[in-house]
Design an enzyme around this catalytic site. Structure first.
Site, PDB file in Angstrom:
ATOM      1  N   LYS A 238      26.749  -3.091   0.112  1.00 51.33           N
ATOM      2  CA  LYS A 238      28.220  -3.005  -0.054  1.00 51.33           C
ATOM      3  C   LYS A 238      28.846  -2.144   1.035  1.00 51.33           C
ATOM      4  CE  LYS A 238      27.423  -1.945  -4.561  1.00 51.33           C
ATOM      5  NZ  LYS A 238      27.747  -1.434  -5.900  1.00 51.33           N
TER       6      LYS A 238
ATOM      7  N   ARG B 215       0.810  -1.224   0.000  1.00 48.89           N
ATOM      8  CA  ARG B 215       0.000   0.000   0.000  1.00 48.89           C
ATOM      9  C   ARG B 215       0.841   1.271   0.000  1.00 48.89           C
ATOM     10  NH1 ARG B 215      -2.810  -3.895   1.657  1.00 48.89           N
ATOM     11  NH2 ARG B 215      -0.860  -4.451   2.639  1.00 48.89           N
ATOM     12  N   THR B 216       1.783   1.370   0.913  1.00 48.65           N
ATOM     13  CA  THR B 216       2.445   2.658   1.116  1.00 48.65           C
ATOM     14  C   THR B 216       3.251   3.047  -0.119  1.00 48.65           C
ATOM     15  OG1 THR B 216       2.562   2.100   3.448  1.00 48.65           O
ATOM     16  CG2 THR B 216       3.864   3.976   2.727  1.00 48.65           C
TER      17      THR B 216
ATOM     18  N   ARG C  50      10.988   4.043   3.595  1.00 41.09           N
ATOM     19  CA  ARG C  50      10.587   3.070   4.630  1.00 41.09           C
ATOM     20  C   ARG C  50      11.829   2.277   5.017  1.00 41.09           C
ATOM     21  NH1 ARG C  50       5.553  -1.008   4.666  1.00 41.09           N
ATOM     22  NH2 ARG C  50       4.628   0.953   5.300  1.00 41.09           N
TER      23      ARG C  50
ATOM     24  N   HIS D 178       4.675   5.807  11.640  1.00 38.05           N
ATOM     25  CA  HIS D 178       4.222   5.686  10.241  1.00 38.05           C
ATOM     26  C   HIS D 178       3.245   6.857  10.044  1.00 38.05           C
ATOM     27  CE1 HIS D 178       3.036   4.109   6.462  1.00 38.05           C
ATOM     28  NE2 HIS D 178       2.785   2.856   6.783  1.00 38.05           N
TER      29      HIS D 178
HETATM   30  N1   CP Z   1      -0.412  -0.099   5.890  1.00 38.14           N
HETATM   31  C1   CP Z   1       0.788  -0.320   5.321  1.00 38.14           C
HETATM   32  O1   CP Z   1       1.771   0.298   5.689  1.00 38.14           O
HETATM   33  O2   CP Z   1       0.783  -1.251   4.335  1.00 38.14           O
HETATM   34  P1   CP Z   1       2.065  -1.723   3.511  1.00 38.14           P
HETATM   35  O3   CP Z   1       3.019  -2.354   4.494  1.00 38.14           O
HETATM   36  O4   CP Z   1       1.539  -2.680   2.486  1.00 38.14           O
HETATM   37  O5   CP Z   1       2.693  -0.495   2.904  1.00 38.14           O
END
Ligand code: CP
Length: 301
Positions: free
Chosen positions: A82, A53-54, A103, A131
């Protein structure tokens, strides 16, 4: 000065309402297909942990804004394997792009990229810390169902809360609004960390009981994150909470069931047809929110 989005703490009530207004404008662009607001601009997505999703909603957001994308989606194919340090990666990618979404497994990584890249940085989840963009789309979703701050609202977070970065960010953001009662429902070992808990106002529960189901306006369920807790805790609690049709039917008719997704076993697929199930709508709200965040970061709105 780049406009980063690193933590939920940087938002207050006024900036949240402004962002939600911008997200509503982005929904109009989505309905039309696309715009050229970010034409010529490049988003770099650095995703060093799994995501569906993100990352894809960030990339969809940039494409809807008329911009382009470069992407690094597997740390095993990154020069970090590396030995490159993240601050060097940040300097390099900042030279290739106009804005970065990252991320990573390690709390604080988004701030390192913000410190070294020279371009706006958006935190797409840093380990078990935060998040914020998920929290923003969560609160945006709640705001579509309830008038935040106007009437009493009971929000219950259920599941694995200790490492649940989505819960950490969402609860922080909701504290900008009055009249919200927070319940945290988890076994003691998976309970919400003290920094997100206000003992003078909030309530902890150690199992999902009828009182929580019947009095909540919002139930925010989470996955037991196998990747972040010990194998012993995972085995003990992996089936601790399960929302099936009889369970969800105890919720108020106008209450909503949310989940950041992915779900594993914690919500039965039969629940998807119930009016309380809002987790797919919630995921869709990620696109307009991330469009607004990218456009703000780039100084376009
Ligand atoms: N909700 C969420 O962060 O989903 P993903 O891990 O699929 O990005």
């Amino acid at each position: 000065m780049p406009q980063h989005c690193i933590t939920a703490s940087q938002f207050d009530r006024k900036s949240l309402l402004e962002l939600f207004s911008q997200a509503r404008a982005m929904e109009k662009i989505i309905a039309q297909g696309a715009s050229d607001l970010a034409k010529g601009k490049i988003l770099a997505t650095l995703f060093y942990e799994p995501s569906t999703r993100t990352r894809l909603s960030f990339e969809t957001a940039m494409l809807r804004l008329g911009g382009s994308i470069i992407s690094e989606t597997d740390v095993n194919f990154s020069s970090q394997t590396k030995g490159e340090v993240l601050s060097d990666t940040a300097r390099i990618v900042g030279g290739y792009s106009d804005i970065i979404a990252i991320r990573s497994k390690t709390p604080g990584d988004a701030q390192i990229v913000a410190d070294y890249s020279g371009v706006p940085v958006i935190n797409g989840g840093d380990g078990s810390a935060e998040h914020p963009t998920q929290g923003l789309l969560d609160v945006y979703t709640i705001s579509k169902h309830f008038e935040l701050g106007q009437k009493p609202l009971t929000v219950s977070f259920v599941g694995e809360l200790v490492c649940a970065r989505t819960v950490h960010s969402c609860s922080k953001l909701l504290r900008n609004f009055d009249h919200i009662k927070f319940n945290f429902v988890a076994p003691e070992a998976l309970q919400i960390p003290d920094e997100y808990f206000d003992p003078s106002k909030d309530q902890k529960y150690f199992d999902l009981n009828d009182e929580v189901l019947e009095t909540s306006d919002v139930i925010y369920d989470t996955r037991i994150q196998q990747e972040r807790i010990s194998p012993e805790l995972y085995e003990k609690y992996k089936t601790a909470f399960h929302f099936d049709v009889p369970t969800v039917s105890k919720m108020k008719p106008e209450a909503i069931l949310m989940h950041p997704l992915p779900r594993v076993n914690e919500i039965a697929q039969e629940v998807d047809a119930l009016p309380q199930a809002q987790y797919f709508e919630q995921a869709q709200n990620g696109v307009p929110i991330r469009m607004a965040l990218i456009a703000r970061g780039l100084g376009l709105i």
